[in-house]
Design a protein around this motif. Structure first.
Motif: not given
Lengths: 466, 211
Positions: A193, A196, A400, A452-457, B1-2, B40, B43-44, B106
């Motif tokens: 994030s 980017n 996370d 890589w982990s979706p949503g964890n950036h 995931m948040r 971003q 993803d969320s 979460k």
């Protein structure tokens, strides 16, 4: 049929035939009249059929047809349910426009499937003919939207941070070291994030082994994403902690502690336990408060609000005594410190996490209120153990994706899964050789951390002592 | 995931009929397409669209951006503006939808609310009584947008932390506004303290920030 048609027609036109019954009978028998009626009936039927068809086609044109969104690179399958769509009167059906997206339609199963290659807001052309329409009729057309999301991985940019900016930190950092008879490896990576947008790494770490005393200080900090100078807040938090213990953890200053510890090891009592707890509270509390004050002072001198430096902080002190290893800790924020026992059968969490009801809600070392709160005393940890297998400090960038929720931190199975993951059980086949500690171990950890982990950036930092 | 839950509460009262509602549809569609290209957000982000005129409609329940399809927003030719009822409905949805963090779940990012109106509440009493309840929901930001001459900035200020005024609800202006909304959403998923507000990006020229 024909007779009654003519009778009804005349009646509707108010033509009276009541006194001409015989003539009417003969009239309706005439071949030509019969033929005319048949023609009329046929034309009527034709009009009705045509209207019905037009109306049906209009219905189909207006009908909302929802096809689930697809994503580039992700296997897609969607079935068109002709029953549910009320399309059981379709005699012919085909879809054009799928090839461009990388999908196809199987008319026997009515399934759209494939792996999309092109993102966009596409319009598919549904061509169809209804039952009862002659085969030579041109197919009707209906446009149906298909949204193909881009592959989220392709959207992340990797923009270097501006190394001329004040308080610049390198995007990735890692280190390994020997601490007496234990070893340390640590890596800190800028999150996607931040990469980017060309942002900075807001996580930081510091550690120091003092050969004179045998103590090691370990610190990890996570700068708040919303604080513009968080990177410097995190750096200062770690650096000041190391500096504090460098100055204050001298052999002379620690003599009373060493005496109490020896007594406690030989003959543990409530008194010795209280004395040890008080020592931890006073020493580590002072270190935390000094760090807080120094950051606040710096912010004041720079004439920026202290909240611009918001950062969490966890730190631990470690030393091997004849009676075992002493581990003391302090934490503010949502970064865990975990201590795994020698045979990996138990996990001790050294600190309480500040986790809010909403994501991102936490506490920072830069907040003066944490020192006044009733819960301040609960921020400390003390352990005397014969030995341990791993001591880990991490930021939420690791916690996370790898533990997901707080409850899992208490499960030894989750820690074992993390160790297996570090050992190579992952999609990327990244291995960190914690057993052999090759010179490249820090690089290995840094490479593993790019998972890589979706949503964890978020930024990721992991410090392992073993 | 948040998840980052974002709610749109849109005025579809009679005065929006015609060009304004068309412009709103186009602008929203543009915004969703922009967000779809944001790593971003893809993803969320979760979006919900609620409209209010005489009736309140949940046009799209809270849906993740990946699966989101923008429905056509329509409005009656005339009728009142039941903003209060809209807030009442929103309150129930947010209370039910938004996940709070627990040791086994979460928590979501703090939700965002965008409220768009070209008039003023017809159900003023309900509107005012809902304001404290909406504020209790702990939104990371409540952004009010008043479009056109008849829109009441002051009324919106009672609810929203930030109020912007658009002189007209035409296509170009709305497009600029929703571009700014998508920038704001992109700010939404960053870590912050428990109560501090999101720092909004500077609005474009067409959007007048009401201070």
């Amino acid at each position: 049929m024909e007779k009654s048609f003519i009778r009804e027609l005349f009646h509707a036109q108010q033509i009276d035939i009541s006194n001409r019954e015989q003539l009417f009978e003969a009239f309706v028998q005439e071949e030509e009249n019969l033929h005319r009626v048949k023609q009329i009936l046929k034309n009527q039927q034709f009009l009705m059929d045509t209207w019905q068809l037009k109306s049906r086609l209009a219905d189909i044109q207006q009908q909302t047809v929802v096809i689930p969104n697809a994503t580039v690179g992700k296997v897609y399958e969607a079935r068109l349910d002709f029953q549910q769509l009320n399309w059981t009167d379709f005699a012919a059906f085909s879809i054009t426009g799928l090839e461009a997206v990388g999908l196809q339609f199987d008319s026997t199963t009515s399934v759209i499937s494939g792996t999309p290659t092109q993102n966009g807001d596409w319009r598919l052309k549904f061509s169809y003919r209804l039952q009862g329409e002659p085969e030579e009729t041109a197919l009707h057309e209906k446009l149906v939207a298909l949204i193909v999301n881009p592959d989220p991985r392709s959207l992340w940019k990797n923009i270097s941070s501006d190394n001329t900016a004040p308080f610049w930190r390198e995007d990735n950092a890692s280190a390994s070291a020997v601490l007496g008879d234990k070893r340390l490896v640590v890596a800190s990576r800028r999150g996607r994030s931040h990469a980017n947008t060309g942002g900075f790494r807001d996580d930081d770490f510091a550690f120091r082994y003092f050969p004179d005393t045998g103590w090691t200080v370990l610190a990890v900090s996570d700068g708040a994403g919303s604080a513009p100078l968080a990177r410097e807040g995190a750096r200062m938090a770690c650096a000041h902690i190391v500096e504090y213990f460098e100055q204050h953890f001298t052999n002379a200053a620690l003599a009373p502690f060493d005496a109490v510890l020896a007594e406690h090891a030989a003959n543990p009592s409530e008194t010795t336990e209280k004395q040890l707890t008080r020592f931890v509270y006073e020493q580590l509390g002072k270190a935390a408060f000094t760090t807080h004050k120094k950051i606040a002072e710096f912010a004041h001198n720079q004439q920026v609000p202290v909240k611009d430096f918001h950062a969490t902080l966890i730190f631990a002190l470690l030393k091997k005594y004849p009676c075992g290893y002493v581990i003391m800790s302090f934490g503010v924020g949502d970064c865990p410190i975990g201590l795994l026992n020698k045979d990996l059968s138990a996990i001790t969490l050294m600190n309480r996490l500040d986790v809010g009801a909403f994501g991102g809600g936490t506490r920072f070392i830069t907040m003066p209120e944490i020192f006044k709160s009733d819960t301040f005393a609960t921020r400390f940890g003390f352990k005397l153990v014969p030995d341990f297998s791993y001591l880990m400090l991490m930021t939420d960038g690791i916690y996370d994706p790898k533990f997901e929720v707080e409850a899992n931190l208490e499960k030894v199975s989750a820690w074992k899964a993390l160790l297996a993951d570090l050992g190579g059980e992952n999609k990327e086949n990244a291995i960190v050789e914690l057993d052999t500690y090759p010179p490249a171990v820090a690089q290995q950890l840094s490479g593993w951390m790019d998972f890589w982990s979706p949503g964890n950036h978020d930024d990721r930092t992991l410090m392992i002592i073993s | 995931m948040r998840r980052l839950p974002v709610y749109f509460l849109l005025d579809t009262s009679g005065s929006m009929f015609g060009e304004p509602i068309q412009a709103l549809n186009n602008a929203l569609s543009g915004m969703v397409n922009t967000l779809r290209m944001d790593a971003q957000a893809l993803d969320s982000l979760w979006l919900s669209i609620i409209t209010f005129d005489r009736d309140v409609k949940e046009l799209m329940p809270l849906t993740e951006l990946v699966s989101f399809q923008l429905p056509e927003i329509t409005c009656p030719q005339s009728g009142p503006t039941h903003t209060g009822s809209g807030l009442e409905f929103l309150h129930a949805r947010v209370s039910a939808d938004v996940r709070k963090g627990t040791p086994t779940q979460k928590g979501d990012w703090r939700p965002l609310l965008f409220i768009f109106t070209d008039g003023k509440p017809s159900d003023l009493q309900l509107y005012r009584s809902m304001i404290p309840k909406i504020k209790e929901l702990n939104f990371a930001a409540i952004v009010g947008c008043a479009a056109g001459k008849a829109a009441d900035n002051e009324m919106l200020r009672e609810l929203a932390d930030t109020v912007v005024h658009l002189d007209t609800a035409d296509s170009a202006t709305l497009k600029q506004f929703f571009k700014w909304v998508s920038d704001t959403i992109e700010q939404g998923n960053k870590s912050m303290g428990t109560t501090s507000q999101v720092v909004l990006p500077p609005p474009p020229q067409e959007v007048n920030l009401i201070i």
